[in-house]
Design an enzyme around this catalytic site. Structure first.
Site, mmCIF file in Angstrom:
data_model
loop_
_atom_site.group_PDB
_atom_site.id
_atom_site.type_symbol
_atom_site.label_atom_id
_atom_site.label_comp_id
_atom_site.label_asym_id
_atom_site.label_seq_id
_atom_site.Cartn_x
_atom_site.Cartn_y
_atom_site.Cartn_z
ATOM 1 N N HIS A 188 -1.319 0.440 -9.317
ATOM 2 C CA HIS A 188 -2.265 -0.095 -8.629
ATOM 3 C C HIS A 188 -2.539 -1.853 -9.581
ATOM 4 O O HIS A 188 -4.119 -1.786 -9.261
ATOM 5 C CB HIS A 188 -2.815 -0.214 -7.854
ATOM 6 C CG HIS A 188 -3.223 -0.857 -6.940
ATOM 7 N ND1 HIS A 188 -3.497 0.155 -5.715
ATOM 8 C CD2 HIS A 188 -2.677 -1.714 -6.445
ATOM 9 C CE1 HIS A 188 -3.903 -0.801 -4.655
ATOM 10 N NE2 HIS A 188 -3.308 -2.147 -4.935
ATOM 11 N N GLU A 217 -2.641 8.606 -3.946
ATOM 12 C CA GLU A 217 -2.976 7.148 -4.967
ATOM 13 C C GLU A 217 -4.654 7.834 -5.381
ATOM 14 O O GLU A 217 -5.794 7.841 -4.531
ATOM 15 C CB GLU A 217 -3.107 5.734 -4.921
ATOM 16 C CG GLU A 217 -2.864 5.149 -5.693
ATOM 17 C CD GLU A 217 -2.955 3.499 -5.165
ATOM 18 O OE1 GLU A 217 -1.867 3.154 -4.733
ATOM 19 O OE2 GLU A 217 -3.924 2.547 -5.172
ATOM 20 N N ARG A 268 1.028 -0.888 0.095
ATOM 21 C CA ARG A 268 0.041 -0.064 0.161
ATOM 22 C C ARG A 268 0.701 1.339 0.361
ATOM 23 O O ARG A 268 1.271 1.282 0.671
ATOM 24 C CB ARG A 268 -0.825 0.373 1.015
ATOM 25 C CG ARG A 268 -2.039 -0.973 1.124
ATOM 26 C CD ARG A 268 -2.819 0.006 -0.304
ATOM 27 N NE ARG A 268 -3.766 -1.318 0.402
ATOM 28 C CZ ARG A 268 -4.803 -2.215 -0.744
ATOM 29 N NH1 ARG A 268 -3.275 -2.520 -1.221
ATOM 30 N NH2 ARG A 268 -5.723 -3.016 -0.666
HETATM 31 C C1 GLV Z 1 -5.073 -4.845 -4.452
HETATM 32 O O1 GLV Z 1 -4.206 -4.382 -3.429
HETATM 33 C C2 GLV Z 1 -5.902 -6.095 -3.235
HETATM 34 O O2 GLV Z 1 -5.422 -5.571 -1.809
HETATM 35 O O3 GLV Z 1 -6.755 -6.661 -3.262
#
Ligand code: GLV
Length: 330
Positions: free
Chosen positions: A288, A269, A240
């Protein structure tokens, strides 16, 4: 019989959407962008179940607006830092996530970033597209070897361990750090050695982050800890964004404190196009997408649907993040 009312906060693959549409009165937010907060709160009123994404904040206000009939929040992600889980548990609402199915796909992307930053793939592509490729250059775009180097894995859960497996194929030394040590059998199988963070960071050529976001991991890689890394080291983050202090990372990449970074997640983000990280050649950023293989996103959709449907039927969720909610109910 009236079908349960559910809200799905974005279009997800058919593997999940079809069973939801068949079993529920489903409203699906069809836009590419997430529902603005007001629209989200309006859309969830009176729902029995809600399928959320990591871009939706689930907190007291959200739960209040949904109403006391709400039976489940199913998050389409393995991470659930967007959900105030204790607030859900207090109200007796189970929260689902999608663990396991995205492990290998996420490790594939982390590995891609590691290789791409080391071997300067994005820089090379920009160089060619800019018409700068005039000849084979003996000094052109050199980087470090990946094979035979040392990888530090911070967060040694499913995805961290999948990284260790990949490192074995590259003849790498694997060090790891986590809140607690892994089973000795796992350490042995993966050839991984536990170290405290302050001992791990100075020893690694590559450091890959695989921790959950929590108050303990927020800003884990700050200016001080970035300085513990080698000037030749490359940082990879697929966990993250807020696990790394973005401005400290900008300074570290600019000032040669570390050599490069590959980021699938950022803080903020999305990263604005004029963010200083995007001015740096030694920083590679993707939006992401670590779990974004077609097969994996299909499995995540099907798992999120299974959690949602179990919840609206009053059955136990296949993968709850707060199983204690069931102890509380009995
Ligand atoms: C993506 O970042 C997830 O947590 O699945």
């Amino acid at each position: 019989m009236t079908l349960p009312k559910v809200f799905v906060s974005r279009v997800i693959p058919d593997e999940g959407l079809n069973p939801i549409r068949e079993a529920c009165r489903a409203t699906v937010w069809e836009d590419e962008l997430p529902p603005p907060r007001d629209a989200l709160l309006r859309s969830i009123e009176g729902c029995d179940g809600i399928l959320t994404l990591l871009t939706d904040r689930v907190d007291d206000e959200f739960l209040e607006r949904a109403g006391s009939q709400l039976k489940v929040v199913s998050n389409f992600a393995v991470g659930f830092d967007n959900v105030d889980v204790p607030a859900c548990t207090t109200r007796g609402i189970p929260v689902g996530n999608t663990p396991g199915v995205l492990t290998e796909t996420t490790a594939d992307l982390a590995w891609t970033l590691l290789m791409a930053v080391a071997r300067r793939v994005a820089e090379g592509d920009r160089y060619v597209r800019a018409g700068r490729w005039k000849t084979w250059g003996p000094m052109l775009l050199m980087g470090p070897d990946v094979h035979g180097s040392t990888l530090g894995i911070v967060g040694f859960g499913r995805i961290g361990q999948a990284m260790a497996k990949r490192a074995q194929g590259f003849g790498m030394r694997v060090l790891y750090h986590d809140l607690s040590r892994a089973d000795p059998a796992i350490e042995q199988e993966l050839g991984a050695t536990y170290l405290p963070l302050e001992e791990l960071l100075p020893r690694c050529d590559f450091v890959s982050l695989h921790v959950n976001l929590s108050p303990q991991t927020q800003g884990l890689l700050n200016a001080e800890r970035l300085r513990w890394m080698r000037p030749s080291a490359i940082l990879v983050n697929t966990s993250r964004g807020p696990v790394v202090d973005s401005m400290a990372l900008v300074d570290a990449l600019r000032g040669g404190v570390i050599a490069g970074a590959g980021l699938d997640v950022t803080d903020p983000e999305p990263l604005p196009a004029d963010h200083p990280l995007l001015t740096l050649d030694n920083c590679l950023v993707v939006p992401h997408i670590a779990s974004a293989s077609r097969a994996t996103r299909g499995k995540m959709a099907s798992m999120a649907a299974a959690n949602l449907l179990a919840g609206v039927r009053g059955e136990h969720l296949p993968t709850p993040v707060n199983p204690e909610v069931y102890d509380r109910a009995t």
